[in-house]
Design a protein around this motif. Structure first.
Motif, PDB file in Angstrom:
ATOM      1  N   LYS A   1      -0.383  -1.858  -4.409  1.00  0.00           N
ATOM      2  CA  LYS A   1      -0.603  -0.440  -4.180  1.00  0.00           C
ATOM      3  C   LYS A   1       0.175  -0.125  -2.738  1.00  0.00           C
ATOM      4  N   VAL A   2       1.127   0.846  -2.829  1.00  0.00           N
ATOM      5  CA  VAL A   2       1.610   1.524  -1.641  1.00  0.00           C
ATOM      6  C   VAL A   2       1.158   2.948  -1.343  1.00  0.00           C
ATOM      7  N   PRO A   3       1.224   3.216  -0.086  1.00  0.00           N
ATOM      8  CA  PRO A   3       1.642   2.252   1.112  1.00  0.00           C
ATOM      9  C   PRO A   3       0.469   1.523   1.601  1.00  0.00           C
ATOM     10  N   CYS A   4       0.761   0.560   2.226  1.00  0.00           N
ATOM     11  CA  CYS A   4       0.092  -0.651   2.601  1.00  0.00           C
ATOM     12  C   CYS A   4       0.385  -0.799   3.941  1.00  0.00           C
TER      13      CYS A   4
ATOM     14  N   THR B   1      10.764   6.110  -2.569  1.00  0.00           N
ATOM     15  CA  THR B   1      10.683   7.394  -3.187  1.00  0.00           C
ATOM     16  C   THR B   1       9.140   7.761  -3.563  1.00  0.00           C
ATOM     17  N   CYS B   2       8.224   6.835  -2.991  1.00  0.00           N
ATOM     18  CA  CYS B   2       6.714   7.524  -3.035  1.00  0.00           C
ATOM     19  C   CYS B   2       6.378   8.264  -2.036  1.00  0.00           C
ATOM     20  N   PRO B   3       5.931   9.476  -2.689  1.00  0.00           N
ATOM     21  CA  PRO B   3       5.546  10.614  -1.701  1.00  0.00           C
ATOM     22  C   PRO B   3       4.595  10.292  -0.608  1.00  0.00           C
ATOM     23  N   PHE B   4       3.706   9.514  -1.057  1.00  0.00           N
ATOM     24  CA  PHE B   4       2.547   8.717  -0.221  1.00  0.00           C
ATOM     25  C   PHE B   4       3.294   7.925   1.048  1.00  0.00           C
ATOM     26  N   CYS B   5       4.147   7.218   0.647  1.00  0.00           N
ATOM     27  CA  CYS B   5       4.815   6.403   1.363  1.00  0.00           C
ATOM     28  C   CYS B   5       5.961   7.093   2.444  1.00  0.00           C
ATOM     29  N   ILE B   6       6.295   8.446   1.749  1.00  0.00           N
ATOM     30  CA  ILE B   6       6.980   9.255   2.755  1.00  0.00           C
ATOM     31  C   ILE B   6       6.276   9.866   3.802  1.00  0.00           C
TER      32      ILE B   6
ATOM     33  N   GLN C   1      -4.820   0.258   3.123  1.00  0.00           N
ATOM     34  CA  GLN C   1      -4.212   1.043   2.107  1.00  0.00           C
ATOM     35  C   GLN C   1      -4.606   2.697   2.193  1.00  0.00           C
ATOM     36  N   ASP C   2      -3.739   3.406   1.624  1.00  0.00           N
ATOM     37  CA  ASP C   2      -4.097   4.631   1.584  1.00  0.00           C
ATOM     38  C   ASP C   2      -3.400   5.471   2.530  1.00  0.00           C
TER      39      ASP C   2
END
Length: 87
Positions: free
Chosen positions: A52-55, A11-16, A69-70
């Motif tokens: 830290k995700v995404p990675c 559900t992480c917006p950065f992962c999405i 990362q980032d």
């Protein structure tokens, strides 16, 4: 293509954002849930030094592993490495 593995929280917006870029580029990158799978979280911590995700875990052709990362840096790497150039 050398193996790539993306550690993520679903559900992480950065992962999405990174998953959307992976879909756009049709990349078969293995996704690993670091939120609900303690083994993947531990691998993330040991490899990257943080949870830290995404990675993105990148295995180079020579077998060397590096961690990126980032979400912006990962998306830029994926576009640079895998996008088909316009003719």
């Amino acid at each position: 293509m050398p193996p790539h593995r993306k550690r993520q929280f679903s559900t992480c917006p950065f992962c999405i954002k990174v998953r959307q870029e992976m879909r756009r580029l049709s990349l078969p990158i293995e996704k690993r849930d670091a939120q609900h799978d303690s083994a993947h979280r531990e691998q993330l911590l040991l490899g990257s030094g943080a949870t830290k995700v995404p990675c993105l875990q990148i295995t180079e052709a020579n077998g060397q592993i590096r961690w990126l990362q980032d979400s912006a840096a990962i998306a830029a790497y994926l576009r640079e490495r895998f996008a088909v150039p316009l003719a």
